[in-house]
Design an enzyme around this catalytic site. Structure first.
Site, short mmCIF file in Angstrom:
data_model
loop_
_atom_site.label_atom_id
_atom_site.label_comp_id
_atom_site.label_asym_id
_atom_site.label_seq_id
_atom_site.Cartn_x
_atom_site.Cartn_y
_atom_site.Cartn_z
N PRO A 171 -2.87 -39.33 17.83
CA PRO A 171 -2.02 -40.28 18.55
C PRO A 171 -1.46 -39.92 19.23
CG PRO A 171 -1.28 -40.16 16.13
CD PRO A 171 -2.59 -38.94 15.63
N TYR A 177 11.21 -41.18 13.18
CA TYR A 177 11.26 -43.27 13.06
C TYR A 177 11.55 -43.32 11.81
CZ TYR A 177 8.67 -41.92 17.59
OH TYR A 177 8.90 -41.26 18.95
N LEU A 236 1.24 -27.56 19.06
CA LEU A 236 -0.03 -27.27 20.38
C LEU A 236 -0.54 -25.70 19.65
CD1 LEU A 236 4.08 -25.43 21.99
CD2 LEU A 236 2.95 -27.00 22.62
N ARG A 289 -1.99 -33.38 23.69
CA ARG A 289 -1.15 -33.50 25.07
C ARG A 289 -2.70 -32.06 25.63
NH1 ARG A 289 5.00 -31.84 25.29
NH2 ARG A 289 4.57 -31.56 23.46
N GLN A 309 -2.55 -45.81 13.28
CA GLN A 309 -1.37 -45.42 12.97
C GLN A 309 -0.59 -46.26 12.75
OE1 GLN A 309 1.77 -42.64 15.39
NE2 GLN A 309 0.73 -40.67 13.42
#
Length: 371
Positions: A23, A182, A301, A324, A100
């Site tokens: 997400p 969060y 990563l 990414r 999500q």
């Protein structure tokens, strides 16, 4: 066939392979409503060949948005807009879609990352933020309001209502965002939770609100739809949340029949001491899987197909998530299948001729003929 391309199940939902589109917030919604951008973005991600596509952090109430551009699912307008995205993806490709759900807590009311990412003061168009304790994310920021019992109930009901809407728009499952600093993470971490009531202090008290959220979402989610959670397994701070506490939390989730746990880290404070490197969070997923037996998703990563293969084949995690890396290379699963000498479920017929020379068998069960 490589381990990365073997089937798996998230609860009762079968997925074609072990690759997950993580997400990723797009920050371009309009008052919580998905736009044409989301239709294009999620169709692209679904066409990647990943076994499951996760839809970005979606706020359950306006105050829970990280930025003004966050997706929301709190009224008919936001539901209708997101339903259009789901419908377009379904018409484009056969894939699994997980939504999500989230609340940013004290990290809400922020500018988009490309506009500094800093807090938007209320005087400049920001909004009131909420947290377990009246402590700022960054020194000098406007303080969040500590949630009282009425506020806690409001947030729980917002998660419940958003879950009912998620059922209606036809997602295959739901993930709670319990990491990255969060609201759920804020209740878990002693860095941000300084309460003296039943929601703070001892570990079981800090678990209470996150588990109440999990329970109410599970009660509203269709029984056949799986429910998982993303966590930060470490605050990367002395005296903060760590893997040992995460394991204890994961065991409580397992007793509630959680279907998976995605292991990320950090986000509770800009003071975190973190040194990202390829696969740096994999040990968190490995530890959670070893100690709890929960299905785990490794993220962070992971960009090399052979590394992803090793993570799954060695049992360190059940699935690997790319963020990414998938934006950079939306056909990463195709390229991974080629690198690992495996096959991948065929995309729509218009793409069947895309296979490189010598790899006509990359896609499963296709016919490449043309006049």
């Amino acid at each position: 066939m490589s381990a990365l391309f073997t089937p798996f199940r998230l609860g009762a939902v079968p997925v074609a392979n072990r690759i997950v589109v993580s997400p990723m917030c797009q920050y371009v919604a309009e008052d919580g409503r998905a736009t044409e951008w989301h239709q294009v973005h999620y169709a692209t991600m679904a066409l990647s060949g990943a076994g499951v596509t996760f839809i970005e952090s979606t706020s359950v109430e306006p105050a829970g948005r990280i930025t003004p551009g966050d997706l929301g699912l709190w009224d008919d307008a936001t539901q209708d807009a997101l339903a259009k995205v789901i419908s377009m993806v379904r018409k484009t490709v056969d894939t699994k879609i997980v939504l999500q759900l989230a609340h940013a807590g004290r990290k809400a009311s922020s500018y988009e990352p490309w506009n500094s990412g800093q807090q938007i003061p209320i005087a400049k168009g920001g909004w009131k933020t909420y947290a377990p304790s009246a402590l700022p994310q960054v020194d000098g920021e406007e303080l969040p309001e500590a949630l009282d019992s009425e506020g806690i109930d409001r947030v729980k009901q917002a998660f419940a209502a958003a879950t009912r809407r998620a059922n209606e728009i036809g997602v295959d499952g739901v993930e709670l965002h319990g990491g990255h600093g969060y609201l759920i993470h804020q209740f878990l971490s002693p860095i941000s939770n300084r309460r003296a009531d039943q929601y703070g202090g001892a570990l079981e008290n800090r678990f209470r609100f996150p588990l109440e959220i999990f329970d109410i979402v599970r009660s509203q989610l269709a029984p056949e739809k799986p429910l998982g959670i993303k966590v930060s397994a470490s605050d990367w701070l002395d005296d903060g949340w760590d893997l040992e506490q995460t394991v204890a939390f994961a065991k409580a989730l397992k007793s509630r029949n959680a279907d998976w746990i995605a292991a990320s880290s950090g986000g509770i404070s800009p003071k975190q001491q973190i040194k990202p490197a390829p696969g740096y969070q994999v040990p968190f997923a490995e530890g959670l899987k070893r100690e709890t037996g929960l299905a785990t998703i490794a993220v962070g990563l992971i960009t090399d197909p052979h590394s992803a293969e090793e993570i799954v084949a060695s049992g360190k995690a059940d699935l690997v998530a790319l963020a990414r890396g998938m934006l950079y290379d939306p056909r990463w699963p195709w390229h991974a299948a080629k690198a690992l000498k495996s096959t991948i479920a065929a995309p729509p017929p218009s793409y069947w001729r895309a296979t490189p020379a010598g790899h006509a068998d990359l896609f499963e069960a296709t016919t490449h003929g043309a006049r």
